[in-house]
Design an enzyme around this catalytic site. Sequence first.
Site, PDB file in Angstrom:
ATOM      1  N   GLU A  32     -93.694 113.189  95.986  1.00 48.97           N
ATOM      2  CA  GLU A  32     -94.805 112.778  96.849  1.00 48.97           C
ATOM      3  C   GLU A  32     -96.099 113.503  96.490  1.00 48.97           C
ATOM      4  O   GLU A  32     -97.184 112.930  96.527  1.00 48.97           O
ATOM      5  CB  GLU A  32     -94.410 113.072  98.309  1.00 48.97           C
ATOM      6  CG  GLU A  32     -95.511 113.022  99.325  1.00 48.97           C
ATOM      7  CD  GLU A  32     -96.109 111.631  99.480  1.00 48.97           C
ATOM      8  OE1 GLU A  32     -95.404 110.650  99.240  1.00 48.97           O
ATOM      9  OE2 GLU A  32     -97.309 111.563  99.842  1.00 48.97           O
ATOM     10  N   VAL A  73    -101.033 122.471  91.564  1.00 50.37           N
ATOM     11  CA  VAL A  73    -101.094 123.817  90.984  1.00 50.37           C
ATOM     12  C   VAL A  73    -102.519 124.329  91.185  1.00 50.37           C
ATOM     13  O   VAL A  73    -103.485 123.578  90.957  1.00 50.37           O
ATOM     14  CB  VAL A  73    -100.715 123.796  89.476  1.00 50.37           C
ATOM     15  CG1 VAL A  73    -100.937 125.160  88.836  1.00 50.37           C
ATOM     16  CG2 VAL A  73     -99.262 123.352  89.294  1.00 50.37           C
ATOM     17  N   SER A 122     -95.520 121.111  84.750  1.00 49.11           N
ATOM     18  CA  SER A 122     -94.389 120.525  84.008  1.00 49.11           C
ATOM     19  C   SER A 122     -93.071 121.142  84.458  1.00 49.11           C
ATOM     20  O   SER A 122     -92.060 120.445  84.591  1.00 49.11           O
ATOM     21  CB  SER A 122     -94.558 120.766  82.504  1.00 49.11           C
ATOM     22  OG  SER A 122     -95.734 120.170  82.055  1.00 49.11           O
ATOM     23  N   ASN A 127    -107.226 109.721  88.222  1.00 49.75           N
ATOM     24  CA  ASN A 127    -106.606 110.995  87.847  1.00 49.75           C
ATOM     25  C   ASN A 127    -105.972 110.894  86.461  1.00 49.75           C
ATOM     26  O   ASN A 127    -104.765 110.986  86.281  1.00 49.75           O
ATOM     27  CB  ASN A 127    -105.572 111.404  88.897  1.00 49.75           C
ATOM     28  CG  ASN A 127    -105.303 112.890  88.897  1.00 49.75           C
ATOM     29  OD1 ASN A 127    -105.646 113.586  87.932  1.00 49.75           O
ATOM     30  ND2 ASN A 127    -104.694 113.389  89.953  1.00 49.75           N
ATOM     31  N   TYR A 167     -97.955 112.883  82.973  1.00 44.29           N
ATOM     32  CA  TYR A 167     -96.719 112.173  83.302  1.00 44.29           C
ATOM     33  C   TYR A 167     -96.233 111.354  82.101  1.00 44.29           C
ATOM     34  O   TYR A 167     -95.040 111.326  81.798  1.00 44.29           O
ATOM     35  CB  TYR A 167     -96.914 111.257  84.519  1.00 44.29           C
ATOM     36  CG  TYR A 167     -97.428 111.978  85.758  1.00 44.29           C
ATOM     37  CD1 TYR A 167     -97.079 113.301  86.012  1.00 44.29           C
ATOM     38  CD2 TYR A 167     -98.268 111.348  86.668  1.00 44.29           C
ATOM     39  CE1 TYR A 167     -97.559 113.968  87.127  1.00 44.29           C
ATOM     40  CE2 TYR A 167     -98.741 112.010  87.798  1.00 44.29           C
ATOM     41  CZ  TYR A 167     -98.389 113.322  88.010  1.00 44.29           C
ATOM     42  OH  TYR A 167     -98.860 113.988  89.115  1.00 44.29           O
ATOM     43  N   GLU A 182     -95.555  96.533  84.750  1.00 46.09           N
ATOM     44  CA  GLU A 182     -94.950  95.495  85.586  1.00 46.09           C
ATOM     45  C   GLU A 182     -95.887  94.957  86.665  1.00 46.09           C
ATOM     46  O   GLU A 182     -95.493  94.083  87.436  1.00 46.09           O
ATOM     47  CB  GLU A 182     -93.670  96.047  86.246  1.00 46.09           C
ATOM     48  CG  GLU A 182     -92.623  96.493  85.219  1.00 46.09           C
ATOM     49  CD  GLU A 182     -91.402  97.119  85.883  1.00 46.09           C
ATOM     50  OE1 GLU A 182     -91.274  97.052  87.115  1.00 46.09           O
ATOM     51  OE2 GLU A 182     -90.582  97.699  85.148  1.00 46.09           O
TER      52      GLU A 182
END
Length: 158
Positions: free
Chosen positions: A80, A84, A95, A121, A128, A140
């Site tokens: 969610e 950092v 990570s 972002n 990611y 998708e």
Amino acid sequence: MGSPGNNCRLGTHPILLSLFIPNPISAALRADGFGETPFYHCLVAEILSAPGEPQGPCVVGYGLYYFSYSTWKGRNIYLEDIYVKPEYRGQGIGSKIIKKVAEVALDKGCSQLRLAVLDWNKRAMDLYKALGAQDLTEAEGWHCFRFEGEAMRELAGK
Ligand SMILES: CC(C)(COP(=O)(O)OP(=O)(O)OC[C@H]1O[C@@H](n2cnc3c(N)ncnc32)[C@H](O)[C@@H]1OP(=O)(O)O)[C@@H](O)C(=O)NCCC(=O)NCCS
């Protein structure tokens, strides 16, 4: 001497998490995450002080996750929120938190680790992707929806 990222410990601490989030949310955070039936789970990243250093562990980030479910894929974990502190970014702590959540996911029999990120972002998205995540909007065409406040009350007839 190693970088702070190497000297970082992940744990779960309701009070330390509350330090990051201002009142009145912090009381609900403690109750919802660390009560009898937790609504979420949270990893807190701490930098350990070197032997002989006066100060105790310093909290520098957190990852907040919960379990969800997919009709087709079964158990999922949903990250969610991840944060950092600015001065500790770029040292591998984010990570490390994500990898630990992936480990928890596998230990709990989940087949997916999901998360959402705002379109501005870019640096988080790059991170990611670098870690192997797929962008579901690109791939998708998924859109995120929510009911909140009046819309939710109206929907529920309350
Ligand atoms: C996204 C975030 C958790 C990453 O944590 P981190 O400890 O810096 O992550 P790592 O050190 O493991 O990875 C560094 C990578 O993160 C990415 N990154 C994303 N935002 C960054 C930022 N503000 N500063 C530095 N790196 C950032 C970079 O791609 C960087 O790669 P690089 O070192 O090759 O430039 C952290 O930047 C953060 O708290 N950002 C603000 C909150 C946020 O955006 N959360 C994500 C919401 S979905």
